[in-house]
Design a protein around this motif. Sequence first.
Motif, short mmCIF file in Angstrom:
data_model
loop_
_atom_site.label_atom_id
_atom_site.label_comp_id
_atom_site.label_asym_id
_atom_site.label_seq_id
_atom_site.Cartn_x
_atom_site.Cartn_y
_atom_site.Cartn_z
N ALA A 130 0.83 -1.21 0.00
CA ALA A 130 0.00 0.00 0.00
C ALA A 130 0.87 1.26 0.00
O ALA A 130 0.59 2.21 -0.73
CB ALA A 130 -0.95 0.00 1.19
N TYR A 175 2.61 1.65 -3.54
CA TYR A 175 1.72 2.03 -4.64
C TYR A 175 0.98 3.35 -4.40
O TYR A 175 0.44 3.93 -5.35
CB TYR A 175 0.73 0.91 -4.95
CG TYR A 175 1.38 -0.19 -5.76
CD1 TYR A 175 1.44 -0.10 -7.14
CD2 TYR A 175 1.95 -1.29 -5.15
CE1 TYR A 175 2.05 -1.09 -7.89
CE2 TYR A 175 2.57 -2.29 -5.89
CZ TYR A 175 2.62 -2.18 -7.26
OH TYR A 175 3.24 -3.15 -8.01
N ILE A 183 -0.88 5.83 -7.27
CA ILE A 183 -2.33 6.07 -7.27
C ILE A 183 -2.61 7.56 -7.14
O ILE A 183 -3.46 8.10 -7.86
CB ILE A 183 -2.99 5.24 -6.14
CG1 ILE A 183 -2.88 3.74 -6.47
CG2 ILE A 183 -4.44 5.66 -5.95
CD1 ILE A 183 -3.18 2.83 -5.31
N THR A 230 -0.16 -6.91 -3.46
CA THR A 230 -0.06 -6.06 -4.64
C THR A 230 -1.35 -6.04 -5.44
O THR A 230 -1.70 -5.03 -6.06
CB THR A 230 1.12 -6.51 -5.53
OG1 THR A 230 2.33 -6.33 -4.80
CG2 THR A 230 1.19 -5.75 -6.83
N GLN A 244 -3.71 -3.17 -5.10
CA GLN A 244 -3.07 -1.94 -5.58
C GLN A 244 -3.16 -1.86 -7.11
O GLN A 244 -3.41 -0.79 -7.67
CB GLN A 244 -1.62 -1.88 -5.11
CG GLN A 244 -1.43 -2.04 -3.62
CD GLN A 244 -2.31 -1.14 -2.79
OE1 GLN A 244 -2.45 0.04 -3.08
NE2 GLN A 244 -2.93 -1.68 -1.76
#
Length: 141
Positions: A41, A44, A48, A75, A78
Amino acid sequence: MVAERLYLPAQSGSFPTPRVDFDGELGLMRLEGESHPEDAASFYAPLILWLDALVGNPPGSVVFELRLTFFSAATRPQLLALLRRLKKWASRGAQVRATWYIDPGDEDMIDVAGDLAMMSGLAIRVASTAVNHSAMLGAAL
């Protein structure tokens, strides 16, 4: 102002991360390598956020390439978040073409690509890394 380019080199070791090359000006985005960072998290989140920042004015044409040979269960959500952002771009008029390059015979990765295409609503073309053939998975844009 949002940076036009986001580049992160691949990291190896116990918790490898993929090479990230997102170029907003050219509309080219690539993830390549293995992805099982210790905290997916956190890894990524900047990707994002970068996509979110450009959703109001996305590039007219976007090519998103996934060349992941392996990724962790952490992952997967994500990747779904990234694909959903690209679907938002498509709904705002961007022409988004997503391609996932997969080793021949990796049926599990093909299934995952199909699942993510269905959940995100973004069509994903699956292409073999060894042979020049491909299939389209998922919903139409």
